[in-house]
Design an enzyme around this catalytic site. Structure first.
Site, PDB file in Angstrom:
ATOM      1  CB  THR A   1      -0.950   0.023   1.221  1.00 49.73           C
ATOM      2  OG1 THR A   1      -1.583   1.296   1.317  1.00 49.73           O
ATOM      3  CG2 THR A   1      -0.231  -0.268   2.511  1.00 49.73           C
TER       4      THR A   1
ATOM      5  CB  CYS B   1      -4.080   5.073  -4.202  1.00 53.81           C
ATOM      6  SG  CYS B   1      -5.253   4.234  -3.119  1.00 53.81           S
TER       7      CYS B   1
END
Length: 159
Positions: A13, A126
């Protein structure tokens, strides 16, 4: 993971890379930082100025941008309204599995604005953004950090 024999760690992430400094103080193996891996790809494509899309934290804080800048890459982010749109779509839609044409159009408008400000490429910073926009949607080069990070980790795992 280190005690189990891992050669390196991959944090899957972008936003959670903000805690890498704290983690590295407690381990002896490297973390493959997603911004470092992205910088490698940007340099391969001679990108000197890049637009960054991601969570509000990734776009506004320095934990990500500073690594790109240390690699000689100038970073531009959306204006305040654009930051809110990008962040809201991530948390209120993409994280919930909602992919809408209306949000895609908003992102493409933001990408266009970043391009007009000199961005030579756009970082999809993202892991969920690749669900919404991809290279067929725009002429400006897109750099999906999820794919970049996974590919480099896979290569390093067999070296």
């Amino acid at each position: 993971m280190e005690k189990a024999g891992a050669d390196f760690i991959v944090i899957c992430t972008n936003t959670m890379h903000k805690i890498v400094p704290e983690i590295t103080k407690k381990i002896n193996i490297p973390i493959l930082h997603i911004a470092d891996m992205t910088a490698i790809q940007l340099k391969k494509h001679n990108i000197k100025k890049v637009g960054l899309l991601g969570t509000k934290y990734t776009m506004k804080e320095d934990f990500y941008k500073s690594i790109l800048e240390q690699n000689g890459i100038e970073v531009v982010i959306p204006n305040d309204n654009g930051i809110e749109v990008v962040n809201s779509v991530i948390y209120d839609e993409l994280c919930l599995g909602i992919v809408s044409d209306k949000s895609r159009e908003k992102y493409l408008n933001i990408i266009s604005e970043l391009s007009e400000r000199g961005a030579e490429g756009i970082i999809l910073g993202c892991t969920e953004i690749g669900l919404l926009v991809n290279q067929k949607d725009t002429e400006i080069p897109l750099f999906d950090t999820t794919l970049i990070h996974a590919e480099i980790a896979a290569i390093k795992s067999i070296e």
